[in-house]
Design a protein around this motif. Structure first.
Motif, PDB file in Angstrom:
ATOM      1  N   HIS A 175      36.158  14.896  -7.375  1.00 30.71           N
ATOM      2  CA  HIS A 175      36.099  14.187  -6.096  1.00 30.71           C
ATOM      3  C   HIS A 175      37.399  14.513  -5.367  1.00 30.71           C
ATOM      4  O   HIS A 175      38.438  13.915  -5.655  1.00 30.71           O
ATOM      5  N   ALA A 176      37.359  15.477  -4.467  1.00 35.02           N
ATOM      6  CA  ALA A 176      38.581  16.031  -3.881  1.00 35.02           C
ATOM      7  C   ALA A 176      39.105  15.132  -2.770  1.00 35.02           C
ATOM      8  O   ALA A 176      38.595  15.138  -1.648  1.00 35.02           O
ATOM      9  N   GLN A 177      40.147  14.370  -3.091  1.00 33.77           N
ATOM     10  CA  GLN A 177      40.695  13.415  -2.132  1.00 33.77           C
ATOM     11  C   GLN A 177      42.142  13.129  -2.487  1.00 33.77           C
ATOM     12  O   GLN A 177      42.429  12.323  -3.375  1.00 33.77           O
ATOM     13  N   SER A 178      43.058  13.782  -1.823  1.00 31.29           N
ATOM     14  CA  SER A 178      44.471  13.561  -2.090  1.00 31.29           C
ATOM     15  C   SER A 178      44.895  12.206  -1.546  1.00 31.29           C
ATOM     16  O   SER A 178      44.880  11.975  -0.332  1.00 31.29           O
ATOM     17  N   ALA A 179      45.294  11.295  -2.440  1.00 33.41           N
ATOM     18  CA  ALA A 179      45.671   9.945  -2.015  1.00 33.41           C
ATOM     19  C   ALA A 179      46.862   9.959  -1.073  1.00 33.41           C
ATOM     20  O   ALA A 179      46.930   9.160  -0.123  1.00 33.41           O
ATOM     21  N   VAL A 187      37.701   7.050   8.387  1.00 33.85           N
ATOM     22  CA  VAL A 187      36.777   7.838   9.195  1.00 33.85           C
ATOM     23  C   VAL A 187      37.458   9.158   9.531  1.00 33.85           C
ATOM     24  O   VAL A 187      38.691   9.267   9.470  1.00 33.85           O
ATOM     25  N   ASN A 188      36.681  10.173   9.860  1.00 38.72           N
ATOM     26  CA  ASN A 188      37.239  11.489  10.150  1.00 38.72           C
ATOM     27  C   ASN A 188      38.339  11.396  11.217  1.00 38.72           C
ATOM     28  O   ASN A 188      38.186  10.711  12.242  1.00 38.72           O
ATOM     29  N   ALA A 189      39.447  12.074  10.956  1.00 38.94           N
ATOM     30  CA  ALA A 189      40.638  11.929  11.791  1.00 38.94           C
ATOM     31  C   ALA A 189      40.379  12.120  13.289  1.00 38.94           C
ATOM     32  O   ALA A 189      40.919  11.359  14.107  1.00 38.94           O
ATOM     33  N   PRO A 190      39.574  13.104  13.726  1.00 42.88           N
ATOM     34  CA  PRO A 190      39.431  13.310  15.175  1.00 42.88           C
ATOM     35  C   PRO A 190      38.832  12.127  15.938  1.00 42.88           C
ATOM     36  O   PRO A 190      39.065  12.001  17.141  1.00 42.88           O
ATOM     37  N   VAL A 191      38.067  11.262  15.271  1.00 41.17           N
ATOM     38  CA  VAL A 191      37.468  10.131  15.994  1.00 41.17           C
ATOM     39  C   VAL A 191      38.172   8.815  15.696  1.00 41.17           C
ATOM     40  O   VAL A 191      37.840   7.778  16.276  1.00 41.17           O
ATOM     41  N   ALA A 192      39.151   8.836  14.795  1.00 42.05           N
ATOM     42  CA  ALA A 192      39.770   7.590  14.331  1.00 42.05           C
ATOM     43  C   ALA A 192      40.520   6.863  15.446  1.00 42.05           C
ATOM     44  O   ALA A 192      40.453   5.639  15.567  1.00 42.05           O
ATOM     45  N   ALA A 193      41.255   7.610  16.277  1.00 40.43           N
ATOM     46  CA  ALA A 193      42.064   6.970  17.310  1.00 40.43           C
ATOM     47  C   ALA A 193      41.196   6.159  18.265  1.00 40.43           C
ATOM     48  O   ALA A 193      41.554   5.042  18.658  1.00 40.43           O
ATOM     49  N   GLY A 194      40.040   6.719  18.619  1.00 42.23           N
ATOM     50  CA  GLY A 194      39.150   6.010  19.527  1.00 42.23           C
ATOM     51  C   GLY A 194      38.580   4.734  18.941  1.00 42.23           C
ATOM     52  O   GLY A 194      38.170   3.833  19.678  1.00 42.23           O
ATOM     53  N   TRP A 200      41.104  10.091   8.463  1.00 44.75           N
ATOM     54  CA  TRP A 200      40.977  10.776   7.166  1.00 44.75           C
ATOM     55  C   TRP A 200      41.015  12.268   7.449  1.00 44.75           C
ATOM     56  O   TRP A 200      40.019  12.862   7.863  1.00 44.75           O
ATOM     57  N   PRO A 201      42.157  12.926   7.251  1.00 45.47           N
ATOM     58  CA  PRO A 201      42.259  14.341   7.605  1.00 45.47           C
ATOM     59  C   PRO A 201      41.486  15.242   6.652  1.00 45.47           C
ATOM     60  O   PRO A 201      41.381  14.960   5.447  1.00 45.47           O
ATOM     61  N   ALA A 202      40.982  16.338   7.189  1.00 42.04           N
ATOM     62  CA  ALA A 202      40.300  17.334   6.365  1.00 42.04           C
ATOM     63  C   ALA A 202      41.217  17.876   5.278  1.00 42.04           C
ATOM     64  O   ALA A 202      40.770  18.225   4.180  1.00 42.04           O
ATOM     65  N   ALA A 203      42.514  17.923   5.550  1.00 43.36           N
ATOM     66  CA  ALA A 203      43.469  18.450   4.568  1.00 43.36           C
ATOM     67  C   ALA A 203      43.470  17.638   3.282  1.00 43.36           C
ATOM     68  O   ALA A 203      43.819  18.161   2.216  1.00 43.36           O
ATOM     69  N   GLY A 204      43.083  16.367   3.338  1.00 40.99           N
ATOM     70  CA  GLY A 204      43.016  15.558   2.129  1.00 40.99           C
ATOM     71  C   GLY A 204      42.018  16.083   1.126  1.00 40.99           C
ATOM     72  O   GLY A 204      42.201  15.933  -0.094  1.00 40.99           O
ATOM     73  N   GLU A 205      40.959  16.716   1.601  1.00 40.98           N
ATOM     74  CA  GLU A 205      39.966  17.356   0.743  1.00 40.98           C
ATOM     75  C   GLU A 205      40.407  18.763   0.361  1.00 40.98           C
ATOM     76  O   GLU A 205      40.348  19.152  -0.820  1.00 40.98           O
ATOM     77  N   SER A 229      32.678  18.831   2.498  1.00 49.06           N
ATOM     78  CA  SER A 229      32.364  18.304   3.831  1.00 49.06           C
ATOM     79  C   SER A 229      33.047  19.024   4.981  1.00 49.06           C
ATOM     80  O   SER A 229      32.757  18.721   6.144  1.00 49.06           O
ATOM     81  N   THR A 230      33.951  19.972   4.719  1.00 49.34           N
ATOM     82  CA  THR A 230      34.692  20.597   5.822  1.00 49.34           C
ATOM     83  C   THR A 230      34.533  22.115   5.822  1.00 49.34           C
ATOM     84  O   THR A 230      34.285  22.737   4.781  1.00 49.34           O
ATOM     85  N   ALA A 231      34.726  22.695   6.998  1.00 50.70           N
ATOM     86  CA  ALA A 231      34.677  24.154   7.113  1.00 50.70           C
ATOM     87  C   ALA A 231      35.791  24.790   6.288  1.00 50.70           C
ATOM     88  O   ALA A 231      35.602  25.860   5.688  1.00 50.70           O
ATOM     89  N   GLY A 232      36.956  24.156   6.235  1.00 52.51           N
ATOM     90  CA  GLY A 232      38.052  24.688   5.429  1.00 52.51           C
ATOM     91  C   GLY A 232      37.725  24.696   3.952  1.00 52.51           C
ATOM     92  O   GLY A 232      38.070  25.643   3.236  1.00 52.51           O
ATOM     93  N   ALA A 233      37.058  23.642   3.481  1.00 51.71           N
ATOM     94  CA  ALA A 233      36.644  23.603   2.075  1.00 51.71           C
ATOM     95  C   ALA A 233      35.640  24.706   1.777  1.00 51.71           C
ATOM     96  O   ALA A 233      35.699  25.354   0.728  1.00 51.71           O
TER      97      ALA A 233
END
Length: 427
Positions: A175-179, A187-194, A200-205, A229-233
Motif C-alpha cells: 500500500h504505497a503511501q509515504s506518511a 483528497v487529491n492535492a489539486p482540489v484540496a485548496a478549494g 494528498w500529493p501524488a508524490a506520496g504514492e 492511481s497516478t500517471a507517475g506511478a
C-alpha cells in the motif's frame, strides 16, 4: 470453501458466447461440477461466459468488523459480481498474522459463496515494526502478504520482507503511501485548496513505489503494487517491467472511472485511499491496464457503515464498495468507443487470469471455459441497469456508483457447478 448447497446437479446454458472464442455455444454442466460438453449453437444471444472472476484485494471485515460486512454478506456480494475467488485482506480483528489465524479464517469462511484466500499481514499486528513469520504462513498456504490500509514505510523492513518473498515464492502487496509526505491528506492535492482540507500529493504514492522497486531489484522478491492511481506511478511500473523486475500492479474500478473533481462535487462519501485523481491520471491508468503495464483490476472492496461516510472530510472513513459493480466498469474500459463491442478476452485476462496467477491459485481459478474443466464461471449479459440504492448484497452501501447506469450485468455465477448467484437455467 465451496458453497454449502449440496451436490451440484446437471444443467445447460444455451446459446452463449465464450470469452476468447467466436460463435455461440451450448455449455453442458455435469453433476460432478465439471463442463461435460461445449457444442456449437446457432446463436450467441444468451450472454457471454467468462472464467470465474478473482479479486486479489477484498476487505471482508470479519472477524471484528461485522457491522460493515461479514464473510457471508461479502461472499454474496462477490458472487453477485461474478467472483468465485477473493483474497481477504488481513486488517481484521484479530489481524491475520499467524498460522492459527489463517486456519481460523478458513474455518469461518467454510460454506460461503466464494473461495476465500487469506492474505497474510506483512508485519505483526499491522504495526509496521516487525515482519511476520513469512515461512510459517507460506507453509499454511498463504501466497500474498500485505498491510493494506497501512504502508510498510520502513525501507529496511521492506528489504527483509522482499528477501523472504524471494525465498518462499510469495508476493508482497504494498500500500504505497509515504506518511511523511501524505501526512493528514484526505483528497487529491489539486482540489484540496478549494475544499479547505489537507491535500494528498501524488508524490506520496510515487516515492514509495520508486523505493520499493529498487528493493525488489536488489532482492528478486516479488512486489505487487496495490491500487495504482497516478500517471507517475504508471511510468515507474512501466520502466520497471521493461527492466525485467519482478513487479506487478493493480488498479481499482473507481480509479478507472472517477476523478478528483467528482470527489469534490460529491463530498466525503467518495473519500478513498489513495484518493481519486485527476482526469489525466485516469487516462493514464486506463491506458496502462489496456497495454498490460497494470496487470489486473482489484476491487479494494472496503465496506463501511453509513454513519462513517456521512460526516466531514477529515472524520469520514476511507473506502468504497466495489464487488458488485466491478465487472460493468471494466467492460466500459474495454468497450470499443464506436461500436460498443467489448473485448471480453481482455476483461477475462485482467479480472480472472492474471489475478489467479499472481495470487498463486491458477489450478483453482482463472482457467478458460473448456470441456473437462471446472464449471467455474460467470455469465454476463448486455442489459441496462441502475446500480443501487436497493438490492445491494453487501451489508454496506458505500458504493461510488449508486445511481449510475451500466450496460452489462452479471446474471449467473457458478463455482464447481454450484450456482452461487442467479437462477438455474430452465431445461
Amino acid at each position: 470453501m465451496t458453497p454449502a448447497a449440496g451436490p451440484p446437479a446437471a444443467w445447460t446454458l444455451r446459446g452463449v458466447g465464450i470469452a476468447g472464442r467466436d460463435g455461440g455455444w451450448d455449455v453442458v454442466v455435469a453433476d460432478d461440477g465439471t463442463i461435460a460438453e461445449i457444442r456449437p449453437a446457432g446463436t450467441a444471444d444468451g450472454g457471454v461466459l467468462l472464467p470465474g472472476l478473482v479479486d486479489l484485494h477484498t476487505h471482508l471485515r470479519e472477524p471484528g468488523g461485522e457491522e460493515a460486512e461479514t464473510l457471508e454478506s461479502g461472499g454474496r456480494a462477490a458472487a453477485a459480481g461474478g467472483f468465485t475467488d477473493v483474497f481477504a485482506m488481513a486488517n481484521t480483528s484479530p489481524v491475520t498474522d499467524t498460522p492459527e489465524r489463517v486456519r481460523a479464517l478458513r474455518q469461518l469462511a467454510a460454506g460461503v459463496r466464494v473461495r476465500v484466500h487469506p492474505v497474510g499481514a506483512a508485519t505483526v499486528g499491522l504495526a509496521g515494526k516487525e515482519a511476520v513469520d513469512v515461512a510459517a504462513l507460506a507453509a499454511e498456504g498463504v501466497t500474498l502478504f500485505s498491510d493494506d490500509g497501512r504502508c510498510v514505510d520502513d525501507a529496511g523492513l521492506v528489504l527483509e520482507l522482499l528477501t523472504a518473498m524471494a525465498r518462499q515464492g510469495t508476493a508482497f502487496a504494498q500500500h504505497a503511501q509515504s506518511a511523511s509526505i501524505v501526512r493528514d491528506g484526505v483528497v487529491n492535492a489539486p482540489v484540496a485548496a478549494g475544499l479547505g482540507v489537507p491535500g494528498w500529493p501524488a508524490a506520496g504514492e510515487e516515492a514509495v513505489i520508486g523505493r520499493d522497486l529498487a528493493l525488489a531489484a536488489a532482492t528478486g522478491g516479488r512486489l505487487h503494487i496495490c491500487h495504482v492511481s497516478t500517471a507517475g506511478a504508471v511510468a515507474l511500473v512501466r520502466s520497471a517491467k521493461r527492466d525485467g523486475l519482478p513487479v506487478t500492479a493493480e488498479v481499482t474500478p473507481h480509479h478507472l472511472l472517477l476523478t478528483d473533481e467528482t470527489a469534490a462535487r460529491r463530498g466525503p462519501a467518495l473519500k478513498v485511499n489513495p484518493p481519486l485523481r485527476s482526469a489525466e491520471d485516469v487516462t493514464a491508468v486506463r491506458a496502462a491496464l489496456r497495454d498490460g503495464t497494470i496487470d489486473l483490476v482489484a476491487t479494494d472492496h472496503a465496506p463501511h457503515p453509513a454513519r462513517t461516510k456521512t460526516c466531514s472530510w477529515q472524520a469520514a472513513a476511507f473506502g468504497l464498495t466495489s464487488l458488485e459493480t466491478a465487472l460493468p466498469v471494466v467492460a466500459e474500459v474495454f468497450a470499443d468507443p464506436a461500436s460498443g463491442a467489448v473485448d471480453w478476452a481482455a476483461v477475462a485476462r485482467v479480472m480472472s487470469v492474471r489475478p489467479a496467477a499472481i495470487g498463486g491459485i491458477p489450478g483453482l481459478a482463472g482457467r478458460p471455459v473448456t470441456a473437462g474443466g471446472p464449471a467455474t464461471f460467470c455469465l454476463v449479459r448486455a442489459e441496462r441497469w441502475q446500480a443501487g440504492p436497493d438490492g445491494w448484497q453487501s451489508r454496506s452501501a458505500n458504493s461510488p456508483f449508486t445511481g449510475r447506469e451500466f450496460a452489462h450485468r452479471v446474471v449467473l455465477t457458478a463455482l464447481d457447478g454450484r450456482i452461487t448467484h442467479g437462477d438455474r437455467p430452465a431445461g
